[in-house]
Scaffold this motif. Structure first.
Motif, PDB file in Angstrom:
ATOM      1  N   LEU A   7       0.826  -1.197   0.000  1.00 39.73           N
ATOM      2  CA  LEU A   7       0.000   0.000   0.000  1.00 39.73           C
ATOM      3  C   LEU A   7       0.862   1.248   0.000  1.00 39.73           C
ATOM      4  N   ALA A   8       1.866   1.281   0.852  1.00 37.52           N
ATOM      5  CA  ALA A   8       2.741   2.442   0.925  1.00 37.52           C
ATOM      6  C   ALA A   8       3.443   2.678  -0.390  1.00 37.52           C
ATOM      7  N   PHE A  24      12.730  14.622  -1.968  1.00 34.64           N
ATOM      8  CA  PHE A  24      11.731  15.634  -1.659  1.00 34.64           C
ATOM      9  C   PHE A  24      10.326  15.043  -1.542  1.00 34.64           C
ATOM     10  N   CYS A  25      10.197  13.746  -1.781  1.00 37.59           N
ATOM     11  CA  CYS A  25       8.898  13.087  -1.657  1.00 37.59           C
ATOM     12  C   CYS A  25       8.608  12.792  -0.193  1.00 37.59           C
ATOM     13  N   PRO A  26       7.335  12.693   0.176  1.00 40.30           N
ATOM     14  CA  PRO A  26       7.008  12.334   1.559  1.00 40.30           C
ATOM     15  C   PRO A  26       7.348  10.876   1.826  1.00 40.30           C
ATOM     16  N   ALA A  27       7.467  10.554   3.087  1.00 35.67           N
ATOM     17  CA  ALA A  27       7.623   9.165   3.509  1.00 35.67           C
ATOM     18  C   ALA A  27       6.304   8.702   4.121  1.00 35.67           C
ATOM     19  N   TRP A  28       6.256   7.419   4.484  1.00 40.47           N
ATOM     20  CA  TRP A  28       5.050   6.869   5.095  1.00 40.47           C
ATOM     21  C   TRP A  28       5.402   6.261   6.431  1.00 40.47           C
ATOM     22  N   CYS A  29       4.603   6.589   7.427  1.00 38.19           N
ATOM     23  CA  CYS A  29       4.857   6.109   8.786  1.00 38.19           C
ATOM     24  C   CYS A  29       3.710   5.212   9.226  1.00 38.19           C
ATOM     25  N   VAL A  30       4.049   4.003   9.619  1.00 37.50           N
ATOM     26  CA  VAL A  30       3.057   3.062  10.141  1.00 37.50           C
ATOM     27  C   VAL A  30       2.994   3.243  11.659  1.00 37.50           C
ATOM     28  N   VAL A  31       1.817   3.595  12.157  1.00 36.92           N
ATOM     29  CA  VAL A  31       1.598   3.803  13.591  1.00 36.92           C
ATOM     30  C   VAL A  31       0.746   2.650  14.107  1.00 36.92           C
ATOM     31  N   ASP A  72      -2.324  -1.126   9.352  1.00 38.67           N
ATOM     32  CA  ASP A  72      -3.563  -0.503   8.877  1.00 38.67           C
ATOM     33  C   ASP A  72      -3.547   1.020   8.979  1.00 38.67           C
ATOM     34  N   LEU A  73      -2.784   1.568   9.920  1.00 37.95           N
ATOM     35  CA  LEU A  73      -2.748   3.016  10.112  1.00 37.95           C
ATOM     36  C   LEU A  73      -1.437   3.548   9.539  1.00 37.95           C
ATOM     37  N   VAL A  74      -1.507   4.089   8.321  1.00 35.03           N
ATOM     38  CA  VAL A  74      -0.330   4.566   7.599  1.00 35.03           C
ATOM     39  C   VAL A  74      -0.505   6.061   7.324  1.00 35.03           C
ATOM     40  N   LEU A  75       0.423   6.885   7.805  1.00 31.36           N
ATOM     41  CA  LEU A  75       0.318   8.339   7.689  1.00 31.36           C
ATOM     42  C   LEU A  75       1.466   8.896   6.865  1.00 31.36           C
ATOM     43  N   ALA A 122      14.394   8.279   6.615  1.00 29.53           N
ATOM     44  CA  ALA A 122      15.213   8.728   5.481  1.00 29.53           C
ATOM     45  C   ALA A 122      14.787   8.034   4.195  1.00 29.53           C
ATOM     46  N   GLY A 123      14.203   6.839   4.321  1.00 29.18           N
ATOM     47  CA  GLY A 123      13.748   6.102   3.159  1.00 29.18           C
ATOM     48  C   GLY A 123      12.289   6.376   2.861  1.00 29.18           C
ATOM     49  N   GLU A 124      11.624   5.373   2.326  1.00 28.26           N
ATOM     50  CA  GLU A 124      10.230   5.555   1.923  1.00 28.26           C
ATOM     51  C   GLU A 124       9.246   5.258   3.046  1.00 28.26           C
ATOM     52  N   GLU A 125       9.674   4.502   4.054  1.00 32.82           N
ATOM     53  CA  GLU A 125       8.730   4.113   5.081  1.00 32.82           C
ATOM     54  C   GLU A 125       9.437   3.884   6.413  1.00 32.82           C
ATOM     55  N   GLY A 126       8.679   4.041   7.496  1.00 35.29           N
ATOM     56  CA  GLY A 126       9.166   3.783   8.842  1.00 35.29           C
ATOM     57  C   GLY A 126       7.980   3.425   9.711  1.00 35.29           C
ATOM     58  N   GLU A 127       8.223   3.185  10.996  1.00 33.23           N
ATOM     59  CA  GLU A 127       7.130   2.785  11.869  1.00 33.23           C
ATOM     60  C   GLU A 127       7.431   3.179  13.302  1.00 33.23           C
TER      61      GLU A 127
END
Length: 265
Positions: A7-8, A24-31, A72-75, A122-127
């Motif tokens: 999904l991310a 410069f693109c946003p990243a996605w954070c899984v909470v 399920d909760l990705v911001l 720093a990459g595309e996704e984190g949590e």
């Protein structure tokens, strides 16, 4: 690839071309929940994010079940910035107002359960995994003695904390002023936010003429008995006003401590 990762990846691809500078693109954070949710927590989640470069930006209400299911909760969050995540469960009358989750004047605190953390992506996704701790104390006031008619008193609770600071959830300094109504015969109930000192005051008024009967330093009384506003889950507090003995007793829920204060009624 796990479903949330897919999904991310799809979302990022839709907002940034692979030919662009991805920095410069946003990243996605899984909470998600770290596994601890204090007893009594219910309702929707209110999410707030803040970063060093963009300040606070609200994500609004989310379904609680999405927090319990990891992925399920990705911001969307800024990349290459420290991002602070605040999650509140139980928000009803309170309002997100800039850098404060505020209690409106004249209201009591909502039944707030909260979790706080931070992440640098720093990459595309984190949590980040967060607990939900009980961030309020219920005050239950009971008037005892003589008969079972309605209370001859009314109560007013005053304090210097009007909500929670963002980010981090620390007590925010501001005016708290709440008069609980009699919800059952001689029983009053109020919720107060986490405190940073012993400044809570309890005023007792005569119902017939609204005259002040006594003013007590409630915050100092309970702290002298060992109540700790810094514990993760705040215990509740019971107050008993005894008409025949001209006193009131403070009892701390889940703690085997009490305090009797003699007053002129």
């Amino acid at each position: 690839m796990r479903p949330w990762r897919l999904l991310a990846a799809v979302l990022i691809a839709s907002s940034c071309s692979v030919k662009e500078d991805r920095g410069f693109c946003p990243a996605w954070c899984v909470v998600y929940s770290d596994g601890y949710v204090a007893e009594g927590c219910r309702g929707e989640l209110t999410c707030n994010l803040a970063s060093s470069g963009q300040g606070n930006f609200e994500y609004g209400r989310k379904d609680f079940s999405s927090f319990k299911r990891r992925g399920d909760l990705v911001l969307e969050v800024p990349r290459y910035e420290q991002v602070f995540v605040d999650v509140f469960c139980g928000v009803d009358e309170m309002e997100l107002n800039g850098s404060v989750l505020a209690i409106p004047l004249g209201f009591c605190c909502d039944s707030i359960y909260s979790g706080h953390g931070s992440v640098f992506i720093a990459g595309e996704e984190g949590e980040t995994g967060l607990p939900l701790n009980k961030d309020f104390a219920s005050l239950v006031l009971r008037v005892e003695g003589e008969d079972e008619e309605e209370s001859p008193f009314t109560f007013r609770i005053l304090g210097n904390v009007d909500g929670y600071e963002l980010p981090g959830g620390a007590p925010h300094r501001g005016e708290f002023d709440f008069c609980p109504s009699e919800e059952a015969v001689r029983v009053f109930r109020a919720r107060v936010p986490r405190q940073n000192d012993g400044s809570l005051m309890l005023e007792i008024y005569d119902k017939t003429d609204a005259s002040l009967v006594t003013r007590q330093k409630l915050g100092e009384i309970i702290m002298k008995k060992g109540y700790d506003w810094a514990v993760p889950d705040l215990p509740d507090i019971d107050l008993y006003v005894n008409l025949s003995e001209s006193s009131f007793i403070v009892e701390i829920g889940e703690w085997e401590i009490s305090e009797t204060v003699n007053v002129i009624l």
